[in-house]
Design a protein around this motif. Structure first.
Motif, PDB file in Angstrom:
ATOM      1  N   GLY A  32     -41.533 -70.256  94.916  1.00  0.00           N
ATOM      2  CA  GLY A  32     -42.550 -69.770  94.832  1.00  0.00           C
ATOM      3  C   GLY A  32     -43.412 -70.310  93.577  1.00  0.00           C
ATOM      4  N   MET A  33     -42.686 -70.380  92.432  1.00  0.00           N
ATOM      5  CA  MET A  33     -43.583 -70.711  91.466  1.00  0.00           C
ATOM      6  C   MET A  33     -44.089 -72.220  91.586  1.00  0.00           C
ATOM      7  N   ALA A  47     -44.833 -73.602  94.222  1.00  0.00           N
ATOM      8  CA  ALA A  47     -46.045 -73.256  95.367  1.00  0.00           C
ATOM      9  C   ALA A  47     -47.239 -72.646  94.933  1.00  0.00           C
ATOM     10  N   THR A  48     -47.255 -72.061  93.792  1.00  0.00           N
ATOM     11  CA  THR A  48     -48.476 -71.448  93.110  1.00  0.00           C
ATOM     12  C   THR A  48     -49.299 -72.801  92.692  1.00  0.00           C
ATOM     13  N   GLY A  89     -40.907 -63.592  91.636  1.00  0.00           N
ATOM     14  CA  GLY A  89     -41.389 -65.244  91.281  1.00  0.00           C
ATOM     15  C   GLY A  89     -40.410 -66.103  91.783  1.00  0.00           C
ATOM     16  N   ILE A  90     -39.856 -66.409  92.941  1.00  0.00           N
ATOM     17  CA  ILE A  90     -38.532 -67.337  93.225  1.00  0.00           C
ATOM     18  C   ILE A  90     -39.087 -68.827  92.624  1.00  0.00           C
ATOM     19  N   ALA A 124     -42.096 -70.623 100.898  1.00  0.00           N
ATOM     20  CA  ALA A 124     -43.147 -69.838 100.033  1.00  0.00           C
ATOM     21  C   ALA A 124     -44.367 -70.555 100.115  1.00  0.00           C
ATOM     22  N   GLY A 182     -45.503 -74.583  87.344  1.00  0.00           N
ATOM     23  CA  GLY A 182     -45.986 -73.043  87.600  1.00  0.00           C
ATOM     24  C   GLY A 182     -45.513 -71.932  86.248  1.00  0.00           C
ATOM     25  N   SER A 183     -44.660 -72.401  85.682  1.00  0.00           N
ATOM     26  CA  SER A 183     -44.089 -71.678  84.611  1.00  0.00           C
ATOM     27  C   SER A 183     -43.500 -72.662  83.664  1.00  0.00           C
TER      28      SER A 183
END
Lengths: 389, 136
Positions: free
Chosen positions: A146-147, A149-150, A142-143, A201, A376-377
């Motif tokens: 990318g996080m 992007a989620t 999870g780059i 991403a 996203g995190s």
């Protein structure tokens, strides 16, 4: 109004003009910024009795204090990601209000670009990861981009937000960068350019991701009494709020971000509403960061961010000028950009750009919001409301 | 399997029941024996009530994609050979989200937010198995 309102003022703010600063250590960059920020206020390192910077590797914050030759009575190396510096301004204000310090210096320096450090797209050899929580995340790649992007994918799915709406954030920000001689990228771009740029991403394209630069900055916060003797116009801390979001035991609505916690606190303390905000600085690590921040701060309803960012609203001549320095998307992003939000807000409120197109007209109140960590995190949200006399 | 170069989970006493389940190709969700709440990721103390009386419930292995990204840039060993790959939060039918990969689609762009998925197990090494999901 209440709490920390007008308990301290920002009297010095300096952003390093460099975007590629080879051969300079992060400590040198911070010292150069500190010298300028103190000098414009008519202060020196001998006046500093409070010092704050994110922890760095190991306990580097203490090394920085040594390097700068300061002997602080108050020290804060809280590291909550790129938003840390906004938290430091709040902590500095509280320390000053409590009589623990009179002149607090906040610094940042990074050579992320010249050191070719990978921010967010990997590159490191396989690390040994901790049993919790990384063992449940790192194996999946999870780059950072990318996080974020989620969150974008969920927002598009749930609310019909379009890639064109997100791209417009990059377009407006680049227009502002064109007014900033120090910005890393200054050539105007259109929505089609953003959409045609390389996929990093999905759904985020390259021109929706912040740049990687070197950089640094420094801020000086002082008491109302000391501010009267400084050479600069004071910029007052009117309100501050903080918030944190994590995985929430496995039940999380990721489209609402920590700004929903920090924003109301800061605006409530300042006694302002959305219509009072003349200028906005939002941490723009990615386009989706801006869209969700605007929603969670309450500038529009959740789900309506897509239409809110369309058109000219956020431009220098729009109703809510945002990221007038060109942001992380076009000006600079050395890894942690929060300090630059504050510096640009201070300069706008002081009228430093008077006579140029970059000056926001009649700028009385500016709101800064920093996101640290990853959307996203786990992430932090730090909001400051700043104002002039 | 000696050539597995991506990060491997570190298994501790606190989380070994989960990873032992994975090795047996059984997805286990932590559940507090005191307050009966499910949670994720696994930890030894319940984040709902701070009880240390934590057990596990066997999951159906079915869920839906809550959010996702298709990663096109990652220079890290292993991942760089699998681009583009899908990262996702999957909401299990039991109600908790877990971060994972969605694998097994001919084209990653066929996978959408809201899609039904089911667990698959990737035996990374002789000791470690990593749960992932595939389109259902």
């Amino acid at each position: 109004m209440g709490g920390l309102t007008k308990k301290a003022a920002i009297v010095g703010a300096y952003e390093h003009p460099g975007r590629l600063i080879p051969g300079k250590s992060t400590h040198e960059i911070q010292a150069e910024c500190a010298r300028h920020a103190l000098a414009e206020a008519g202060l020196t390192n001998k006046d500093v009795d409070g010092f704050m910077t994110p922890s760095g590797i190991g306990m580097d914050a203490m090394n920085v204090a040594e390097y700068l030759g300061v002997q602080p009575d108050v020290f804060d190396s809280t590291q909550v990601g790129g938003s840390s510096f906004l938290l430091h301004v709040a902590r500095a204000t509280a320390a000053i209000a409590a009589g623990q310090a009179q002149v607090v210096l906040i610094t940042y320096g990074s050579n992320a670009r010249s050191a070719a450090r990978a921010i967010g797209t990997g590159g490191a050899a396989r690390p040994v990861i901790n049993p919790w929580p990384d063992s449940f995340e790192a194996p999946y790649g999870g780059i950072l981009a990318g996080m974020y992007a989620t969150v974008a994918s969920r927002h598009m799915h749930e609310y019909g937000t379009t890639k064109e709406q997100l791209a417009n954030i990059s377009v407006v920000t680049r227009r502002h960068a064109s007014m900033n001689p120090d910005a890393m990228y200054r050539d105007p771009i259109a929505v089609d350019d953003v959409l045609a740029s390389r996929m990093i991403a999905w759904p985020l394209k390259m021109l929706e991701c912040c740049v990687i630069s070197d950089g640094g900055g420094a801020i000086v916060v002082t008491s109302p009494e000391r501010a009267r003797d400084c050479k600069t116009r004071p910029v007052w801390v009117l309100g501050a709020g903080e918030g944190y979001r994590h995985l929430g035991r496995g039940k999380r609505d990721w489209t609402t971000i920590a700004a929903a916690q920090s924003g109301p606190s800061a605006m409530g303390m300042a006694g302002v509403t959305h219509k009072d905000i003349d200028h906005l600085m939002v941490y723009d690590s990615f386009t989706i960061t801006v869209l969700t921040t605007l929603e969670s701060l309450g500038f529009c309803k959740t789900g309506e961010g897509g239409s809110f960012v369309e058109g000219n609203r956020l431009a220098i001549d729009g109703e809510l000028p945002m990221n007038t320095d060109g942001g992380g998307l076009s000006s600079n992003h050395p890894g942690m950009r929060g300090i630059f939000l504050i510096i640009e807000a201070v300069k706008q409120l002081r009228g430093d750009y008077e006579g140029t197109q970059r000056q926001v007209k009649d700028c009385k109140i500016s709101l800064c919001h920093g996101t640290g960590g990853m959307l996203g995190s786990r992430h932090s949200g730090e909001t400051l409301v700043l104002g002039r006399d | 399997m000696a050539d597995y170069v991506k990060p491997l989970p570190t298994i501790s006493d606190e989380t070994k029941t989960y990873w032992e389940g994975c090795k047996a190709h059984e997805l286990r969700i932590p559940k507090c024996n005191d307050c009966s709440e499910l949670f994720f990721p696994p930890q030894g103390v319940c984040p709902h009530c701070l009880s240390d009386n934590v057990g596990y419930q066997k999951a159906s292995g079915k869920g839906t994609v809550y959010s996702m990204s298709i990663v096109h840039q990652n220079r890290s060993p292993g991942f760089r050979d699998e681009l583009p790959y899908i990262i996702a939060y999957v909401t299990l039918d039991e109600g908790v989200q877990m971060f994972t990969n969605v694998v097994g689609a001919d084209d990653p762009y066929q996978v959408k937010v809201g899609a039904a998925v089911e667990v698959v197990f990737e035996d990374a090494t002789d000791e470690i198995t990593i749960p992932k999901f595939k389109p259902a």
